[in-house]
Motif scaffolding. Structure first.
Motif, PDB file in Angstrom:
ATOM      1  N   ILE A  26       0.592  -0.674   0.356  1.00  0.00           N
ATOM      2  CA  ILE A  26      -0.063   0.323  -0.185  1.00  0.00           C
ATOM      3  C   ILE A  26       0.915   1.341  -0.134  1.00  0.00           C
ATOM      4  N   LEU A  27       0.380   1.580  -1.014  1.00  0.00           N
ATOM      5  CA  LEU A  27       1.866   2.897  -1.420  1.00  0.00           C
ATOM      6  C   LEU A  27       1.324   4.268  -0.815  1.00  0.00           C
ATOM      7  N   ILE A  28       1.919   5.553   0.123  1.00  0.00           N
ATOM      8  CA  ILE A  28       1.504   6.222   0.859  1.00  0.00           C
ATOM      9  C   ILE A  28       2.570   6.754   0.799  1.00  0.00           C
ATOM     10  N   PRO A  29       2.189   8.404  -0.754  1.00  0.00           N
ATOM     11  CA  PRO A  29       3.289   8.707  -0.840  1.00  0.00           C
ATOM     12  C   PRO A  29       3.204   9.717  -0.742  1.00  0.00           C
ATOM     13  N   ASP A  30       3.934  11.048   0.562  1.00  0.00           N
ATOM     14  CA  ASP A  30       3.917  11.778   1.701  1.00  0.00           C
ATOM     15  C   ASP A  30       2.926  13.046   1.545  1.00  0.00           C
ATOM     16  N   ASN A  31       2.909  13.419  -0.228  1.00  0.00           N
ATOM     17  CA  ASN A  31       2.115  13.969  -0.690  1.00  0.00           C
ATOM     18  C   ASN A  31       0.205  13.830  -1.007  1.00  0.00           C
TER      19      ASN A  31
END
Length: 168
Positions: free
Chosen positions: A8-13
């Motif tokens: 599960i990808l969680i980009p900072d923005n």
């Protein structure tokens, strides 16, 4: 080879474009769909992706290079609720987005922990990363996969050693 966890990808923005063209520009390629039978009548369909196992093969687009197959998802709700132009005033409330992302992840973990906490940790991994224009997502994923595999291997070795010690 395959990586046997859902990433599960969680980009900072909270921004990530997951169109086929955008992913291919990041050297992430679609292999097709896989269907999972669930308690829901319609089941779940999930895309299977692949990246080159080595950065060298990725650079040369080696057709015969080893590949890593994996599943990933980017929770669209993060982009809808916390993405760019969503009213987050980071300058007024520092770390607000970061705290909300942490609460989102904690909620997912709590929901799955109620079912089987060990299975969730074995089958799902969250990956936080800094989303920049120059970021090569395939490289980020390759690094994450290698780290997870090493950690899983160490945990397996540790639990095997503990089991042998208990037998003695």
């Amino acid at each position: 080879r395959s990586f046997n966890k859902l990433i599960i990808l969680i980009p900072d923005n909270c921004q990530l474009s997951v169109t086929k063209g955008d992913l291919e520009a990041q050297n992430i390629f679609s292999l097709g769909e896989i269907f999972f039978q669930t308690e829901r009548p319609q089941g779940i369909e999930q895309s299977v992706y692949w990246i080159y196992e080595s950065a060298k093969d990725e650079e040369t687009k080696n057709k015969h290079g080893q590949k890593i197959l994996f599943l990933f998802d980017f929770p669209q709700i993060l982009q809808s609720a916390m993405g760019e132009n969503r009213g987050y005033r980071e300058e007024e409330i520092p770390d607000l987005r970061k705290r909300n992302i942490k609460a989102f992840q904690d909620t997912l973990e709590n929901l799955t922990d109620s079912v089987d906490p060990n299975k969730f940790k074995k089958d799902v991994t969250f990956h936080h990363y800094i989303h920049k224009q120059e970021t090569n997502l395939a490289s980020v994923l390759r690094e994450k996969i290698f780290i997870e595999e090493i950690q899983d291997s160490l945990e397996t070795d540790t639990s095997d050693s503990e089991s042998e010690n208990e037998k003695d």
